[in-house]
Design a protein around this motif. Structure first.
Motif, PDB file in Angstrom:
ATOM      1  N   MET A   1     -10.795   1.740  -4.037  1.00 23.07           N
ATOM      2  CA  MET A   1      -9.928   2.462  -3.099  1.00 23.07           C
ATOM      3  C   MET A   1      -8.487   2.030  -3.268  1.00 23.07           C
ATOM      4  SD  MET A   1     -11.592   2.973   0.644  1.00 23.07           S
ATOM      5  CE  MET A   1     -12.047   1.257   0.901  1.00 23.07           C
ATOM      6  N   ALA A   2      -8.272   0.748  -3.467  1.00 23.38           N
ATOM      7  CA  ALA A   2      -6.923   0.206  -3.616  1.00 23.38           C
ATOM      8  C   ALA A   2      -6.490   0.364  -5.071  1.00 23.38           C
ATOM      9  CB  ALA A   2      -6.892  -1.250  -3.192  1.00 23.38           C
ATOM     10  N   ALA A   3      -6.265   1.610  -5.462  1.00 19.94           N
ATOM     11  CA  ALA A   3      -5.978   1.900  -6.869  1.00 19.94           C
ATOM     12  C   ALA A   3      -5.448   3.339  -6.993  1.00 19.94           C
ATOM     13  CB  ALA A   3      -7.256   1.754  -7.698  1.00 19.94           C
ATOM     14  N   PRO A   4      -4.680   3.573  -8.073  1.00 17.31           N
ATOM     15  CA  PRO A   4      -4.183   2.633  -9.068  1.00 17.31           C
ATOM     16  C   PRO A   4      -2.826   2.062  -8.637  1.00 17.31           C
ATOM     17  CG  PRO A   4      -3.585   4.839  -9.729  1.00 17.31           C
ATOM     18  CD  PRO A   4      -4.344   4.975  -8.431  1.00 17.31           C
ATOM     19  N   GLU A   5      -2.297   1.152  -9.426  1.00 15.05           N
ATOM     20  CA  GLU A   5      -0.936   0.695  -9.184  1.00 15.05           C
ATOM     21  C   GLU A   5       0.042   1.831  -9.465  1.00 15.05           C
ATOM     22  OE1 GLU A   5       0.986  -1.509 -12.918  1.00 15.05           O
ATOM     23  OE2 GLU A   5      -0.897  -2.463 -12.311  1.00 15.05           O
ATOM     24  N   ILE A   6       1.251   1.700  -8.952  1.00 16.11           N
ATOM     25  CA  ILE A   6       2.318   2.679  -9.171  1.00 16.11           C
ATOM     26  C   ILE A   6       3.285   2.039 -10.174  1.00 16.11           C
ATOM     27  CG2 ILE A   6       4.123   4.056  -8.068  1.00 16.11           C
ATOM     28  CD1 ILE A   6       2.480   3.812  -5.454  1.00 16.11           C
ATOM     29  N   PRO A   7       3.160   2.357 -11.461  1.00 24.78           N
ATOM     30  CA  PRO A   7       3.858   1.590 -12.494  1.00 24.78           C
ATOM     31  C   PRO A   7       5.377   1.523 -12.330  1.00 24.78           C
ATOM     32  CG  PRO A   7       2.157   2.970 -13.478  1.00 24.78           C
ATOM     33  CD  PRO A   7       2.265   3.384 -12.047  1.00 24.78           C
ATOM     34  N   HIS A   8       6.009   2.634 -11.942  1.00 22.88           N
ATOM     35  CA  HIS A   8       7.461   2.623 -11.804  1.00 22.88           C
ATOM     36  C   HIS A   8       7.890   1.644 -10.713  1.00 22.88           C
ATOM     37  CE1 HIS A   8      11.392   5.233 -11.502  1.00 22.88           C
ATOM     38  NE2 HIS A   8      11.637   3.980 -11.825  1.00 22.88           N
TER      39      HIS A   8
ATOM     40  N   GLY B   1       0.809  -1.212   0.000  1.00 27.58           N
ATOM     41  CA  GLY B   1       0.000   0.000   0.000  1.00 27.58           C
ATOM     42  C   GLY B   1       0.842   1.262   0.000  1.00 27.58           C
ATOM     43  N   ASN B   2       0.650   2.107  -0.985  1.00 31.77           N
ATOM     44  CA  ASN B   2       1.374   3.357  -1.197  1.00 31.77           C
ATOM     45  C   ASN B   2       2.827   3.153  -1.591  1.00 31.77           C
ATOM     46  OD1 ASN B   2      -0.769   5.152  -0.853  1.00 31.77           O
ATOM     47  ND2 ASN B   2      -0.552   5.089   1.375  1.00 31.77           N
ATOM     48  N   VAL B   3       3.193   1.917  -1.917  1.00 29.07           N
ATOM     49  CA  VAL B   3       4.504   1.633  -2.515  1.00 29.07           C
ATOM     50  C   VAL B   3       4.318   1.020  -3.900  1.00 29.07           C
ATOM     51  CG1 VAL B   3       6.642   0.304  -2.301  1.00 29.07           C
ATOM     52  CG2 VAL B   3       5.659   1.429  -0.285  1.00 29.07           C
ATOM     53  N   LEU B   4       3.427   0.045  -3.997  1.00 28.95           N
ATOM     54  CA  LEU B   4       3.113  -0.578  -5.286  1.00 28.95           C
ATOM     55  C   LEU B   4       1.697  -0.245  -5.765  1.00 28.95           C
ATOM     56  CD1 LEU B   4       4.827  -3.957  -4.551  1.00 28.95           C
ATOM     57  CD2 LEU B   4       5.350  -2.551  -6.544  1.00 28.95           C
ATOM     58  N   ILE B   5       0.800  -0.018  -4.823  1.00 26.44           N
ATOM     59  CA  ILE B   5      -0.590   0.344  -5.139  1.00 26.44           C
ATOM     60  C   ILE B   5      -0.955   1.535  -4.266  1.00 26.44           C
ATOM     61  CG2 ILE B   5      -2.999  -0.406  -5.117  1.00 26.44           C
ATOM     62  CD1 ILE B   5      -1.958  -3.324  -5.186  1.00 26.44           C
TER      63      ILE B   5
ATOM     64  N   PRO C   1      -6.131 -10.886  -8.721  1.00 25.44           N
ATOM     65  CA  PRO C   1      -6.408 -10.940 -10.164  1.00 25.44           C
ATOM     66  C   PRO C   1      -6.367  -9.575 -10.842  1.00 25.44           C
ATOM     67  CG  PRO C   1      -8.419 -11.302  -8.900  1.00 25.44           C
ATOM     68  CD  PRO C   1      -7.297 -11.310  -7.923  1.00 25.44           C
ATOM     69  N   VAL C   2      -6.526  -8.515 -10.071  1.00 26.22           N
ATOM     70  CA  VAL C   2      -6.491  -7.164 -10.634  1.00 26.22           C
ATOM     71  C   VAL C   2      -5.056  -6.704 -10.832  1.00 26.22           C
ATOM     72  CG1 VAL C   2      -7.189  -4.759 -10.239  1.00 26.22           C
ATOM     73  CG2 VAL C   2      -8.715  -6.635  -9.574  1.00 26.22           C
ATOM     74  N   TYR C   3      -4.174  -7.129  -9.937  1.00 27.93           N
ATOM     75  CA  TYR C   3      -2.769  -6.717  -9.962  1.00 27.93           C
ATOM     76  C   TYR C   3      -1.889  -7.959 -10.055  1.00 27.93           C
ATOM     77  CZ  TYR C   3      -4.732  -2.307  -8.304  1.00 27.93           C
ATOM     78  OH  TYR C   3      -5.470  -1.151  -8.168  1.00 27.93           O
ATOM     79  N   PRO C   4      -1.604  -8.441 -11.268  1.00 33.86           N
ATOM     80  CA  PRO C   4      -0.867  -9.696 -11.425  1.00 33.86           C
ATOM     81  C   PRO C   4       0.506  -9.698 -10.752  1.00 33.86           C
ATOM     82  CG  PRO C   4      -1.897  -9.054 -13.496  1.00 33.86           C
ATOM     83  CD  PRO C   4      -2.079  -7.908 -12.568  1.00 33.86           C
ATOM     84  N   PHE C   5       1.120  -8.532 -10.597  1.00 34.30           N
ATOM     85  CA  PHE C   5       2.458  -8.499  -9.984  1.00 34.30           C
ATOM     86  C   PHE C   5       2.439  -8.980  -8.535  1.00 34.30           C
ATOM     87  CE2 PHE C   5       0.682  -4.226  -9.420  1.00 34.30           C
ATOM     88  CZ  PHE C   5       0.832  -4.043  -8.061  1.00 34.30           C
ATOM     89  N   LEU C   6       1.263  -9.027  -7.905  1.00 35.04           N
ATOM     90  CA  LEU C   6       1.200  -9.508  -6.527  1.00 35.04           C
ATOM     91  C   LEU C   6       1.584 -10.980  -6.414  1.00 35.04           C
ATOM     92  CD1 LEU C   6      -2.063  -7.761  -5.262  1.00 35.04           C
ATOM     93  CD2 LEU C   6       0.311  -7.111  -4.788  1.00 35.04           C
ATOM     94  N   SER C   7       1.584 -11.694  -7.527  1.00 29.66           N
ATOM     95  CA  SER C   7       1.981 -13.103  -7.513  1.00 29.66           C
ATOM     96  C   SER C   7       3.456 -13.291  -7.844  1.00 29.66           C
ATOM     97  CB  SER C   7       1.138 -13.903  -8.513  1.00 29.66           C
ATOM     98  OG  SER C   7       1.450 -13.512  -9.841  1.00 29.66           O
ATOM     99  N   GLU C   8       4.189 -12.188  -8.036  1.00 27.04           N
ATOM    100  CA  GLU C   8       5.539 -12.288  -8.562  1.00 27.04           C
ATOM    101  C   GLU C   8       6.634 -12.211  -7.492  1.00 27.04           C
ATOM    102  OE1 GLU C   8       5.986  -9.519 -11.848  1.00 27.04           O
ATOM    103  OE2 GLU C   8       4.020 -10.085 -12.650  1.00 27.04           O
ATOM    104  N   PHE C   9       6.272 -12.126  -6.231  1.00 26.29           N
ATOM    105  CA  PHE C   9       7.274 -12.082  -5.171  1.00 26.29           C
ATOM    106  C   PHE C   9       7.848 -13.476  -4.908  1.00 26.29           C
ATOM    107  CE2 PHE C   9       4.460  -8.504  -4.272  1.00 26.29           C
ATOM    108  CZ  PHE C   9       5.377  -7.476  -4.082  1.00 26.29           C
ATOM    109  N   ASP C  10       9.076 -13.500  -4.450  1.00 22.03           N
ATOM    110  CA  ASP C  10       9.670 -14.768  -4.040  1.00 22.03           C
ATOM    111  C   ASP C  10       9.037 -15.283  -2.750  1.00 22.03           C
ATOM    112  OD1 ASP C  10      11.974 -15.155  -6.020  1.00 22.03           O
ATOM    113  OD2 ASP C  10      12.287 -13.098  -5.346  1.00 22.03           O
ATOM    114  N   ARG C  11       8.726 -14.363  -1.859  1.00 20.56           N
ATOM    115  CA  ARG C  11       8.020 -14.701  -0.629  1.00 20.56           C
ATOM    116  C   ARG C  11       7.032 -13.582  -0.324  1.00 20.56           C
ATOM    117  NH1 ARG C  11      10.781 -18.711   2.732  1.00 20.56           N
ATOM    118  NH2 ARG C  11      12.729 -19.338   1.701  1.00 20.56           N
ATOM    119  N   ARG C  12       5.874 -13.963   0.210  1.00 19.74           N
ATOM    120  CA  ARG C  12       4.849 -12.974   0.542  1.00 19.74           C
ATOM    121  C   ARG C  12       4.473 -13.118   2.019  1.00 19.74           C
ATOM    122  NH1 ARG C  12       0.388 -13.665  -4.207  1.00 19.74           N
ATOM    123  NH2 ARG C  12      -0.165 -15.399  -2.838  1.00 19.74           N
ATOM    124  N   TYR C  13       4.560 -12.020   2.724  1.00 20.85           N
ATOM    125  CA  TYR C  13       4.198 -11.982   4.136  1.00 20.85           C
ATOM    126  C   TYR C  13       2.988 -11.067   4.271  1.00 20.85           C
ATOM    127  CZ  TYR C  13       8.727 -14.191   4.504  1.00 20.85           C
ATOM    128  OH  TYR C  13       9.786 -15.067   4.340  1.00 20.85           O
TER     129      TYR C  13
END
Length: 207
Positions: A83-90, A12-16, A121-133
């Protein structure tokens, strides 16, 4: 500083972007939004979700306690993804650039179980981490010490080898107390510059 062995992103506020006040201003107007947020601890409500509370149950219970605000409170549930929008493309590009370089990248985020499932499903990059906490699954939120301990125990990287970007200073201070390296996220360019300075990316890779 010790070499960075893994990079940790808040979401939140870093990627989205996560600005509930801004969203409600657009829906019910600033004056009514100010009254609503002054009357109801909506961020506290959200913390309950982030600790693992059932999304609908927590929001509906709050709506029940404030019947005069019922419709507005339920907007938090029914239109949450707006509310959880938009992604931060950079920032997303930086995440992908790090992974392309073979740098382990983790997520450490205050996020509910059901809301994360909505976002994936809205933000596919959320599945791209090596580990998710994800706090909802962990039952604890930042900046409580336990969540950082749990990350350390699971990932196998020593605290001093972790570089953590978050937009909240209290979350960073708690990580620093554990020995983590930190970056206060105030925009993606500053984060890009830090990753270059750490030797994790070259300038062209951090665009």
């Amino acid at each position: 500083m010790p070499n960075v062995q893994a990079v940790v992103f808040d979401i939140g506020n870093v990627l989205i972007e996560w600005q509930p006040e801004r969203f409600f201003d657009s829906v019910i107007g600033e004056d009514r939004r100010r009254e609503m947020f002054a009357t109801i601890d909506l961020h506290g409500m959200n913390d309950e979700v982030d600790r693992g509370g059932t999304f609908h149950e927590v929001i509906a219970a709050t709506a029940d306690r404030y019947p005069e605000w019922r419709d507005e409170v339920m907007i938090w549930h029914d239109r949450w993804i707006e509310m959880a929008a938009p992604e931060i493309p950079h920032s997303v590009r930086l995440l992908r650039a790090l992974r392309a370089k073979g740098v382990p990248v983790f997520a450490l985020t205050n996020f509910g179980i059901q809301t994360f499932a909505i976002a994936e499903p809205v933000y596919p990059f959320l599945s791209e981490f090596d580990r998710r906490y994800i706090s909802g699954h962990m039952g604890v939120i930042k900046p409580e010490t336990r969540i950082y301990q749990m990350v350390e125990s699971d990932c196998g990287v020593p605290p001093e080898g972790l570089l953590f970007a978050d937009d909240r200073i209290d979350n960073l201070r708690a990580a620093e107390a554990r020995g983590w390296q930190t970056h206060l996220f105030e925009g993606p360019q500053g984060w890009a510059d830090r990753l270059v300075a750490e030797g994790l990316l070259r300038e062209g890779e951090a665009q």
